[in-house]
Design a protein around this motif. Structure first.
Motif, PDB file in Angstrom:
ATOM      1  N   ASP A 246       2.141  -9.631  -2.357  1.00  0.00           N
ATOM      2  CA  ASP A 246       2.639  -8.306  -2.328  1.00  0.00           C
ATOM      3  C   ASP A 246       4.073  -7.820  -3.987  1.00  0.00           C
TER       4      ASP A 246
ATOM      5  N   SER B 124       1.026  -6.117  -5.251  1.00  0.00           N
ATOM      6  CA  SER B 124       0.746  -4.898  -4.137  1.00  0.00           C
ATOM      7  C   SER B 124       2.412  -3.026  -4.895  1.00  0.00           C
TER       8      SER B 124
ATOM      9  N   ARG C 127       1.190  -2.541  -8.385  1.00  0.00           N
ATOM     10  CA  ARG C 127       0.131  -1.214  -8.433  1.00  0.00           C
ATOM     11  C   ARG C 127       0.805  -0.132  -7.876  1.00  0.00           C
ATOM     12  N   LYS C 128       1.166   0.052  -6.630  1.00  0.00           N
ATOM     13  CA  LYS C 128       2.104   1.497  -6.300  1.00  0.00           C
ATOM     14  C   LYS C 128       2.806   2.270  -6.790  1.00  0.00           C
TER      15      LYS C 128
ATOM     16  N   LYS D  94      -6.518   1.070  -5.820  1.00  0.00           N
ATOM     17  CA  LYS D  94      -7.096  -0.288  -5.417  1.00  0.00           C
ATOM     18  C   LYS D  94      -8.510  -0.524  -6.114  1.00  0.00           C
TER      19      LYS D  94
END
Length: 237
Positions: A183, A186, A189-190, A196
């Protein structure tokens, strides 16, 4: 506090550097009931860092900086003479000779020089000055520690390392704190806009004049860039 083993750590400044991290990591996992911990520093760069020492029960002594050598040495001697430390743990690298000789004069029997550096300075005069300070540090302390083999060789020499005259201490990092979390991965990275299929390597370290960790990281980054264009490096200081 009578009857406790009195240990004093000598650092340059409260600045969230490697020396402070090692001390805090080790002491936080120790049974502190048998010890009385002190720390001597010549400045506060980070009040958060200083507070961590206070929270662990350290008695904090702030003294003048090395820019005022007589006051610096004088105040350190007064503290060491008054407190009569059993152990002096010095984490000021090549400057350890100051606390080493002060501790010797004050009667401290166990004087530890702990190396956190892995580079020697450049330039003829700088090298000469450095080796003089290293020699003085060796003769003023009677136990030699390092956070790794490179740091041991840089301050104490390859011969002493080969003869097992330097004790290597790992930096007491809690690996559980850096465990994988999908979590968090992610979300980060966002946040930073990484796709990805982008290979991301993060480097968290303290950027200083002799950035041994940074240099190694940059070299690794450059080597990977040759073969992988979907590669990014994100240093955090």
């Amino acid at each position: 506090m009578s009857g406790k083993i009195k240990i004093c750590h000598v650092i340059n400044a409260f600045e969230n550097g490697g020396a402070e991290a090692v001390i805090l990591n080790y002491i936080s996992h120790m049974n502190r009931s048998r010890f009385e911990f002190h720390v001597i520093s010549h400045g506060v760069v980070s009040q958060v860092c200083e507070k961590k020492f206070h929270d662990l029960g350290f008695i904090v002594h702030l003294i003048p900086s090395k820019k005022h050598p007589l006051k610096h040495v004088g105040e350190m001697y007064k503290i060491c003479k008054k407190e009569q430390f059993d152990i002096l743990h010095i984490a000021t690298t090549e400057w350890a000779f100051i606390a080493g000789f002060v501790g010797m004069a004050a009667g401290c029997k166990h004087r530890i020089n702990h190396s956190h550096m892995a580079e020697c300075p450049q330039g003829f005069l700088s090298k000469i000055t450095f080796h003089v300070k290293v020699w003085l540090s060796k003769i003023s302390t009677n136990e030699h520690w390092a956070c790794g083999t490179d740091a041991a060789k840089a301050l104490f020499g390859s011969g002493n390392v080969k003869n097992n005259e330097v004790q290597i201490f790992n930096n007491a990092v809690e690996f559980e704190k850096y465990g994988f979390d999908l979590d968090i991965r992610s979300a980060l990275r966002k946040k930073f806009g990484f796709s990805k299929d982008t290979l991301v390597i993060g480097n968290v370290c303290w950027a200083v004049q002799s950035p041994k960790k940074s240099r190694v990281s940059y070299r690794y980054f450059c080597e990977n860039m040759r073969n992988n264009r979907r590669f990014t490096f994100d240093p955090c200081w």
